[in-house]
Every structure is written in structure tokens, then in C-alpha cells.
Design a protein around this motif. Sequence first.
Motif, short mmCIF file in Angstrom:
data_model
loop_
_atom_site.label_atom_id
_atom_site.label_comp_id
_atom_site.label_asym_id
_atom_site.label_seq_id
_atom_site.Cartn_x
_atom_site.Cartn_y
_atom_site.Cartn_z
N SER A 52 29.87 29.32 30.77
CA SER A 52 30.00 30.46 31.68
C SER A 52 30.80 31.58 31.07
O SER A 52 31.77 31.35 30.34
N ASN A 53 30.43 32.81 31.43
CA ASN A 53 31.27 33.97 31.12
C ASN A 53 32.33 34.03 32.22
O ASN A 53 32.01 34.03 33.40
N VAL A 54 33.56 34.05 31.80
CA VAL A 54 34.66 33.99 32.75
C VAL A 54 35.65 35.11 32.48
O VAL A 54 35.92 35.46 31.33
N VAL A 55 36.15 35.68 33.57
CA VAL A 55 37.21 36.67 33.47
C VAL A 55 38.40 36.13 34.24
O VAL A 55 38.24 35.55 35.31
N LEU A 56 39.58 36.28 33.66
CA LEU A 56 40.82 35.88 34.32
C LEU A 56 41.52 37.15 34.79
O LEU A 56 41.65 38.11 34.02
N LEU A 57 41.94 37.15 36.04
CA LEU A 57 42.67 38.28 36.60
C LEU A 57 44.08 37.81 36.91
O LEU A 57 44.27 36.80 37.58
N ASP A 58 45.06 38.55 36.43
CA ASP A 58 46.46 38.14 36.56
C ASP A 58 47.14 38.95 37.66
O ASP A 58 47.26 40.18 37.56
N GLN A 59 47.58 38.26 38.71
CA GLN A 59 48.29 38.94 39.81
C GLN A 59 49.51 39.67 39.29
O GLN A 59 49.81 40.78 39.73
N GLN A 60 50.21 39.08 38.36
CA GLN A 60 51.44 39.67 37.83
C GLN A 60 51.15 41.01 37.13
O GLN A 60 52.00 41.88 37.09
N LYS A 61 49.94 41.17 36.63
CA LYS A 61 49.57 42.39 35.92
C LYS A 61 48.59 43.23 36.74
O LYS A 61 47.66 43.83 36.20
N ASN A 62 48.78 43.24 38.06
CA ASN A 62 47.98 44.04 38.98
C ASN A 62 46.48 43.73 38.87
O ASN A 62 45.65 44.62 38.97
#
Length: 162
Positions: A42-52
Motif C-alpha cells: 500500500s501507498n501510505v502517508v503518515l500525518l503527525d499531530q505534533q507537526k500540524n
Amino acid sequence: MTKYEKLIEELKSVNPEEAASLEEEIDIIVHKLKFLPIESFSNVVLLDQQKNFEPYTSSTIAEKVKIAGGNLISNLDSNADKIIIIQQDDSLYNILPSLLRKPEIRDSKAFTDNTIYIIYRSNFDKDDINYLSDTEILAEILQPKYFFYGRDGIDWVKFEIN
């Protein structure tokens, strides 16, 4: 030399048993996945709450995602198959509805397929000592048919949209 290879080398001089264990566990993950066709990753993106909620990328996290059976992408415009949100604190659940309304998320394959996950382990990808556990978390999320470490509900959860 990859981060994983550097860790093994460093551990061999300090704790050979731990080095052997890490190497064995990562080799098991790699071996299980080496026979899968490329379209299974899978193509996956991680989104970091700490970095908005900016896409989270680093050479180490890209390596962990690859070992775990995915391809890290660096933006939401690439139409991610899976979105993983790295939680910083409990305010995430107040912010999540507006985050999910963003067009790049709402229009993504991950949103349509209900494949959005939250990692709420506070030290995720923070320390080298957690390299294996971070990789296991990602393997459970990215390749659930092949990996079960019992971390679902402890370190991560699938976010149900419906």
C-alpha cells in the motif's frame, strides 16, 4: 548502510543477544513479504499531530514502512491507500472531524476504503530502541493478513469513519 543495519552493528558490541533477536525478527517480516506482488504494498502517508498534520517523512520511517510492507508517500495529493495519524495527545479526537473534512483526505482512497489508522504510542519513531516495535505496528496495519503482534488496541487503532 540502512538505519536497521547500523542498529544491528551497534547492538552486536553492546548486547549480542538483542542484536540477534532484532535481526531475526526483522528478517522474519522481510521473508514473509518477499513473495508478495508489488501491488500488495500500500501507498501510505503518515500525518503527525505534533507537526500540524503535515506528512511525516524521514529516511528511518520510510525504511520501517518498507520493511513492514508499504510505500511511504510524502503528500496527500498522491491518493494514499492508507493514512496513519500519529497522535500526540487526546486533543486529536476534537480535531479529527475537521481534519477528515479536508478535501485531500475526504477524496482519498484511504477515506473511501475506510483505511485510516491512529498510532497513539507516545514514543513511536522517537527512539532507536523501539525500531522493532515501530516496525511491528506498521506491519500489523499495512499487512494485517500476515502479521499479528497484539498491538491493535494497545499502540494503534483503526479509525472507523462510518
